[in-house]
Design a protein around this motif. Structure first.
Motif, PDB file in Angstrom:
ATOM      1  N   ASP A   1       0.816  -1.221   0.000  1.00 54.94           N
ATOM      2  CA  ASP A   1       0.000   0.000   0.000  1.00 54.94           C
ATOM      3  C   ASP A   1       0.844   1.264   0.000  1.00 54.94           C
ATOM      4  OD1 ASP A   1      -2.336  -1.568   0.151  1.00 54.94           O
ATOM      5  OD2 ASP A   1      -2.245  -1.613   2.336  1.00 54.94           O
ATOM      6  N   ALA A   2       2.161   1.116  -0.039  1.00 50.63           N
ATOM      7  CA  ALA A   2       3.038   2.282   0.127  1.00 50.63           C
ATOM      8  C   ALA A   2       2.937   3.263  -1.036  1.00 50.63           C
ATOM      9  CB  ALA A   2       4.484   1.825   0.305  1.00 50.63           C
ATOM     10  N   LYS A   3       2.826   2.752  -2.253  1.00 49.95           N
ATOM     11  CA  LYS A   3       2.787   3.615  -3.432  1.00 49.95           C
ATOM     12  C   LYS A   3       1.353   3.901  -3.882  1.00 49.95           C
ATOM     13  CE  LYS A   3       7.273   3.730  -3.648  1.00 49.95           C
ATOM     14  NZ  LYS A   3       8.074   3.126  -4.714  1.00 49.95           N
ATOM     15  N   ILE A   4       0.459   2.943  -3.675  1.00 48.06           N
ATOM     16  CA  ILE A   4      -0.955   3.113  -4.023  1.00 48.06           C
ATOM     17  C   ILE A   4      -1.761   2.798  -2.768  1.00 48.06           C
ATOM     18  CG2 ILE A   4      -2.838   2.462  -5.571  1.00 48.06           C
ATOM     19  CD1 ILE A   4      -0.769   1.374  -7.524  1.00 48.06           C
ATOM     20  N   PRO A   5      -2.148   3.802  -1.999  1.00 44.71           N
ATOM     21  CA  PRO A   5      -2.886   3.550  -0.755  1.00 44.71           C
ATOM     22  C   PRO A   5      -4.134   2.694  -0.994  1.00 44.71           C
ATOM     23  CG  PRO A   5      -2.178   5.834  -0.845  1.00 44.71           C
ATOM     24  CD  PRO A   5      -1.868   5.239  -2.195  1.00 44.71           C
TER      25      PRO A   5
ATOM     26  N   LEU B   1      -4.200  -0.415  -1.941  1.00 42.55           N
ATOM     27  CA  LEU B   1      -4.077  -1.343  -3.072  1.00 42.55           C
ATOM     28  C   LEU B   1      -4.402  -2.776  -2.685  1.00 42.55           C
ATOM     29  CD1 LEU B   1      -3.296  -1.968  -6.004  1.00 42.55           C
ATOM     30  CD2 LEU B   1      -0.915  -2.174  -5.234  1.00 42.55           C
ATOM     31  N   ARG B   2      -3.866  -3.254  -1.565  1.00 43.05           N
ATOM     32  CA  ARG B   2      -4.059  -4.664  -1.219  1.00 43.05           C
ATOM     33  C   ARG B   2      -5.520  -4.986  -0.961  1.00 43.05           C
ATOM     34  NH1 ARG B   2       0.418  -5.478   3.382  1.00 43.05           N
ATOM     35  NH2 ARG B   2      -0.556  -3.513   4.014  1.00 43.05           N
TER      36      ARG B   2
ATOM     37  N   GLY C   1       4.113  -4.511  -5.169  1.00 40.37           N
ATOM     38  CA  GLY C   1       3.447  -3.224  -5.050  1.00 40.37           C
ATOM     39  C   GLY C   1       4.370  -2.075  -4.689  1.00 40.37           C
ATOM     40  N   TRP C   2       5.648  -2.383  -4.475  1.00 33.69           N
ATOM     41  CA  TRP C   2       6.619  -1.356  -4.076  1.00 33.69           C
ATOM     42  C   TRP C   2       7.304  -0.731  -5.291  1.00 33.69           C
ATOM     43  CZ3 TRP C   2       7.810   1.723  -0.266  1.00 33.69           C
ATOM     44  CH2 TRP C   2       9.084   2.280  -0.169  1.00 33.69           C
TER      45      TRP C   2
END
Length: 212
Positions: free
Chosen positions: A19-23, A25-26, A62-63
């Motif tokens: 979720d760090a780059k796209i809040p 996301l998971r 996702g990073w």
């Protein structure tokens, strides 16, 4: 029957920075997965493990949702020997936009003398790259990705982008179903770059999803 709880646990464990780059996301991936997997006939835990294992490596869980083009000169010449002289590499090292345009323009539908190499750099769960790939993917999704390439990296489209790329464009699903990691990687990546990492990632997903 798709085990949403088990898939969610696997995703949160194997994508710790997801979720760090796209809040969000998971959680978005978990919410969308049952319908998407059913729509594209991704029915077995083996197929899911192979596909998600590949995505995990391609986008760094996702990073690394955008291609890292911050290369030093020696790495540029090694990575793209046909596209960089040492003089060009020295002038462009650690300048990602210049590197992208030098490496990618004039192929994959990218126009010479344009910013296409940078605009259509690798993005998303399968690192879609090049103007032609963005155009084709956008038409399949019903989204204008040529005008808005950054839309690949939104939580609403991210998983669908990967699934369409994996199943429809690259036609990897038959390989994923029979755990043919080598041919699956070839069809998705165009080669066998990072095969050992992909096999390790797929093994982790198989374990998490209870695939024997």
């Amino acid at each position: 029957m798709f085990d949403t709880a088990r898939f969610a646990a696997a995703l949160h464990n194997l994508w710790p920075h997801g979720d760090a780059k796209i809040p969000g996301l998971r959680d978005a991936i978990v919410a969308q997965a049952p319908a998407l997997f059913d729509e594209f006939a991704i029915k077995t835990p083996m197929a899911i493990a192979n596909m998600m294992g590949e995505f995990t490596v391609e986008c760094g869980g996702g990073w690394e949702i955008e291609e890292n083009l911050n290369y030093r000169a020696t790495a540029l010449v090694k990575q793209w020997p046909k596209h960089f002289t040492m003089a060009q590499a020295m002038a462009m090292e650690h300048k990602p936009q210049l590197i992208a345009n030098q490496a990618y323009n004039g192929r994959m539908g990218n126009r010479v003398g344009s910013n296409d190499g940078w605009d259509f750099r690798g993005r998303g769960p399968a690192q879609t790259t090049g103007r032609d790939a963005y155009d084709r993917l956008g038409k399949l999704l019903g989204v204008d990705l040529v005008s808005q390439p950054e839309r690949i990296n939104t939580k609403d489209l991210f998983l669908r982008v990967g699934v369409v790329d994996f199943v429809v464009i690259c036609k990897c699903l038959p390989y994923a179903e029979r755990d043919d990691e080598i041919n699956e990687t070839r069809c998705l990546n165009g080669g066998l770059i990072g095969l050992a990492d992909r096999q390790k990632s797929i093994a982790q997903w198989k374990h998490a999803l209870g695939v024997n």
